[in-house]
Scaffold this motif. Structure first.
Motif, PDB file in Angstrom:
ATOM      1  N   VAL A   1      43.654  39.950  40.035  1.00 34.41           N
ATOM      2  CA  VAL A   1      43.367  41.045  38.170  1.00 34.41           C
ATOM      3  C   VAL A   1      43.628  39.743  37.508  1.00 34.41           C
ATOM      4  CG1 VAL A   1      44.198  42.815  36.864  1.00 34.41           C
ATOM      5  CG2 VAL A   1      43.812  43.039  38.937  1.00 34.41           C
ATOM      6  N   ALA A   2      45.149  38.819  38.045  1.00 35.57           N
ATOM      7  CA  ALA A   2      45.547  37.753  36.547  1.00 35.57           C
ATOM      8  C   ALA A   2      44.591  36.784  36.526  1.00 35.57           C
ATOM      9  CB  ALA A   2      46.835  37.473  37.491  1.00 35.57           C
ATOM     10  N   VAL A   3      44.012  36.154  37.389  1.00 32.57           N
ATOM     11  CA  VAL A   3      42.789  35.239  37.814  1.00 32.57           C
ATOM     12  C   VAL A   3      41.225  36.040  37.692  1.00 32.57           C
ATOM     13  CG1 VAL A   3      41.232  34.262  39.167  1.00 32.57           C
ATOM     14  CG2 VAL A   3      44.052  34.517  39.877  1.00 32.57           C
ATOM     15  N   ALA A   4      41.642  37.054  37.525  1.00 36.67           N
ATOM     16  CA  ALA A   4      39.764  37.420  36.933  1.00 36.67           C
ATOM     17  C   ALA A   4      39.790  37.784  35.222  1.00 36.67           C
ATOM     18  CB  ALA A   4      40.074  38.708  37.213  1.00 36.67           C
ATOM     19  N   GLU A   5      41.195  38.007  34.764  1.00 37.40           N
ATOM     20  CA  GLU A   5      41.619  38.227  33.342  1.00 37.40           C
ATOM     21  C   GLU A   5      41.366  36.614  32.704  1.00 37.40           C
ATOM     22  OE1 GLU A   5      42.017  39.242  29.161  1.00 37.40           O
ATOM     23  OE2 GLU A   5      41.329  40.703  31.421  1.00 37.40           O
ATOM     24  N   GLY A   6      42.021  35.231  33.373  1.00 40.37           N
ATOM     25  CA  GLY A   6      42.325  34.381  32.969  1.00 40.37           C
ATOM     26  C   GLY A   6      40.805  33.811  32.680  1.00 40.37           C
ATOM     27  N   LEU A   7      40.176  34.016  33.935  1.00 37.80           N
ATOM     28  CA  LEU A   7      39.086  33.405  34.225  1.00 37.80           C
ATOM     29  C   LEU A   7      37.675  34.209  32.565  1.00 37.80           C
ATOM     30  CD1 LEU A   7      38.114  33.363  37.693  1.00 37.80           C
ATOM     31  CD2 LEU A   7      38.667  31.769  36.357  1.00 37.80           C
ATOM     32  N   ARG A   8      38.367  35.760  32.773  1.00 40.55           N
ATOM     33  CA  ARG A   8      37.446  36.697  31.656  1.00 40.55           C
ATOM     34  C   ARG A   8      37.721  34.995  30.250  1.00 40.55           C
ATOM     35  NH1 ARG A   8      38.131  38.881  27.364  1.00 40.55           N
ATOM     36  NH2 ARG A   8      40.389  39.159  27.825  1.00 40.55           N
ATOM     37  N   GLU A   9      38.872  34.962  30.014  1.00 39.61           N
ATOM     38  CA  GLU A   9      39.248  34.258  28.966  1.00 39.61           C
ATOM     39  C   GLU A   9      38.613  32.675  28.988  1.00 39.61           C
ATOM     40  OE1 GLU A   9      43.331  34.531  28.794  1.00 39.61           O
ATOM     41  OE2 GLU A   9      42.910  36.843  28.580  1.00 39.61           O
ATOM     42  N   ARG A  10      38.315  31.999  30.311  1.00 35.76           N
ATOM     43  CA  ARG A  10      37.664  30.947  29.928  1.00 35.76           C
ATOM     44  C   ARG A  10      36.573  30.826  30.133  1.00 35.76           C
ATOM     45  NH1 ARG A  10      41.986  26.813  32.860  1.00 35.76           N
ATOM     46  NH2 ARG A  10      43.258  27.881  32.484  1.00 35.76           N
ATOM     47  N   ILE A  11      36.045  31.453  30.675  1.00 34.28           N
ATOM     48  CA  ILE A  11      34.495  31.371  30.562  1.00 34.28           C
ATOM     49  C   ILE A  11      33.710  32.416  30.430  1.00 34.28           C
ATOM     50  CG2 ILE A  11      34.613  29.716  33.423  1.00 34.28           C
ATOM     51  CD1 ILE A  11      33.626  32.101  35.036  1.00 34.28           C
ATOM     52  N   GLY A  12      34.501  33.568  29.726  1.00 36.13           N
ATOM     53  CA  GLY A  12      33.336  34.461  28.953  1.00 36.13           C
ATOM     54  C   GLY A  12      33.197  35.939  29.958  1.00 36.13           C
ATOM     55  N   LEU A  13      33.583  35.549  31.186  1.00 36.40           N
ATOM     56  CA  LEU A  13      33.094  36.483  32.153  1.00 36.40           C
ATOM     57  C   LEU A  13      33.743  37.917  32.371  1.00 36.40           C
ATOM     58  CD1 LEU A  13      30.530  34.444  34.726  1.00 36.40           C
ATOM     59  CD2 LEU A  13      29.896  36.122  32.974  1.00 36.40           C
ATOM     60  N   VAL A  14      33.249  39.019  32.639  1.00 39.37           N
ATOM     61  CA  VAL A  14      34.483  40.663  33.025  1.00 39.37           C
ATOM     62  C   VAL A  14      33.690  40.071  34.463  1.00 39.37           C
ATOM     63  CG1 VAL A  14      35.053  42.758  33.044  1.00 39.37           C
ATOM     64  CG2 VAL A  14      33.755  41.450  30.286  1.00 39.37           C
ATOM     65  N   ILE A  15      35.047  40.015  35.272  1.00 41.04           N
ATOM     66  CA  ILE A  15      34.597  39.457  36.803  1.00 41.04           C
ATOM     67  C   ILE A  15      35.415  41.182  37.280  1.00 41.04           C
ATOM     68  CG2 ILE A  15      35.525  38.509  38.755  1.00 41.04           C
ATOM     69  CD1 ILE A  15      35.199  36.146  36.877  1.00 41.04           C
ATOM     70  N   GLU A  16      34.770  41.514  38.211  1.00 36.43           N
ATOM     71  CA  GLU A  16      35.584  43.034  38.710  1.00 36.43           C
ATOM     72  C   GLU A  16      35.931  41.830  40.259  1.00 36.43           C
ATOM     73  OE1 GLU A  16      35.708  45.674  37.838  1.00 36.43           O
ATOM     74  OE2 GLU A  16      34.230  45.074  35.806  1.00 36.43           O
ATOM     75  N   PRO A  17      37.577  42.552  40.539  1.00 33.34           N
ATOM     76  CA  PRO A  17      37.844  42.328  41.731  1.00 33.34           C
ATOM     77  C   PRO A  17      37.581  42.499  43.042  1.00 33.34           C
ATOM     78  CG  PRO A  17      39.692  43.590  40.058  1.00 33.34           C
ATOM     79  CD  PRO A  17      38.192  43.411  39.584  1.00 33.34           C
ATOM     80  N   GLU A  18      36.389  43.072  43.204  1.00 36.19           N
ATOM     81  CA  GLU A  18      35.908  43.187  44.447  1.00 36.19           C
ATOM     82  C   GLU A  18      34.448  42.055  44.190  1.00 36.19           C
ATOM     83  OE1 GLU A  18      34.761  45.887  41.268  1.00 36.19           O
ATOM     84  OE2 GLU A  18      36.972  46.905  42.651  1.00 36.19           O
ATOM     85  N   GLU A  19      34.844  41.664  43.749  1.00 36.59           N
ATOM     86  CA  GLU A  19      33.937  39.927  43.404  1.00 36.59           C
ATOM     87  C   GLU A  19      34.845  39.006  44.268  1.00 36.59           C
ATOM     88  OE1 GLU A  19      31.222  39.234  39.856  1.00 36.59           O
ATOM     89  OE2 GLU A  19      32.699  40.714  39.353  1.00 36.59           O
ATOM     90  N   PHE A  20      36.037  39.046  44.274  1.00 36.69           N
ATOM     91  CA  PHE A  20      37.035  38.290  45.104  1.00 36.69           C
ATOM     92  C   PHE A  20      36.685  38.246  46.782  1.00 36.69           C
ATOM     93  CE2 PHE A  20      38.852  38.014  40.728  1.00 36.69           C
ATOM     94  CZ  PHE A  20      39.005  36.301  40.867  1.00 36.69           C
ATOM     95  N   PHE A  21      36.466  39.565  46.543  1.00 35.34           N
ATOM     96  CA  PHE A  21      36.199  40.204  48.010  1.00 35.34           C
ATOM     97  C   PHE A  21      34.653  39.988  48.656  1.00 35.34           C
ATOM     98  CE2 PHE A  21      39.996  42.249  46.337  1.00 35.34           C
ATOM     99  CZ  PHE A  21      41.035  41.896  47.027  1.00 35.34           C
ATOM    100  N   ASP A  22      33.948  39.938  48.061  1.00 36.98           N
ATOM    101  CA  ASP A  22      32.743  39.576  47.964  1.00 36.98           C
ATOM    102  C   ASP A  22      32.296  38.221  48.357  1.00 36.98           C
ATOM    103  OD1 ASP A  22      32.063  42.301  48.475  1.00 36.98           O
ATOM    104  OD2 ASP A  22      31.538  42.145  46.309  1.00 36.98           O
ATOM    105  N   HIS A  23      32.679  37.376  47.283  1.00 33.70           N
ATOM    106  CA  HIS A  23      33.261  35.807  47.383  1.00 33.70           C
ATOM    107  C   HIS A  23      34.313  35.381  47.593  1.00 33.70           C
ATOM    108  CE1 HIS A  23      29.024  36.586  46.155  1.00 33.70           C
ATOM    109  NE2 HIS A  23      29.574  37.575  45.409  1.00 33.70           N
ATOM    110  N   PRO A  24      34.642  35.227  49.166  1.00 30.86           N
ATOM    111  CA  PRO A  24      36.157  35.033  48.950  1.00 30.86           C
ATOM    112  C   PRO A  24      36.796  33.559  49.168  1.00 30.86           C
ATOM    113  CG  PRO A  24      35.291  35.415  51.444  1.00 30.86           C
ATOM    114  CD  PRO A  24      33.965  35.784  50.013  1.00 30.86           C
ATOM    115  N   THR A  25      36.221  32.741  48.659  1.00 31.01           N
ATOM    116  CA  THR A  25      36.775  31.552  49.234  1.00 31.01           C
ATOM    117  C   THR A  25      36.573  30.997  47.084  1.00 31.01           C
ATOM    118  OG1 THR A  25      34.290  30.160  49.820  1.00 31.01           O
ATOM    119  CG2 THR A  25      36.209  30.757  51.412  1.00 31.01           C
TER     120      THR A  25
END
Length: 84
Positions: A45-69
């Motif tokens: 959740v923390a990384v997803a929020e940081g990425l949203r701020e940096r690259i402007g995309l809302v990233i769902e936690p599931e995306e970390f598991f669908d794309h696990p590296t």
């Protein structure tokens, strides 16, 4: 906002992830899974929020598991940026 490249996205993921890991890693292997590296759900959740701020995309936690590296997630996010 300029569209970041894959290396920029990978670097952002790695930088945001390091404080969330239990082990003090100096280097993160971009081919190891987030789970193997020790990233838990709170960290995701923390990384997803940081990425949203940096690259402007809302990233769902599931995306970390669908794309696990870092490598897989970077490519996925770059593709999403190209579509949006």
């Amino acid at each position: 906002m300029n569209r970041p490249d894959e290396l920029t996205i990978s670097a952002a993921i790695t930088e945001l992830m390091k404080p969330e890991l239990e082990d003090d890693l100096t280097a993160v292997d971009s081919r190891r899974t987030f789970t193997d590296l020790g990233l838990d759900s709170t960290g995701v959740v923390a990384v997803a929020e940081g990425l949203r701020e940096r690259i402007g995309l809302v990233i769902e936690p599931e995306e970390f598991f669908d794309h696990p590296t870092v490598e897989d997630l970077s490519r996925h996010l770059l593709a999403r940026l190209g579509r949006e």
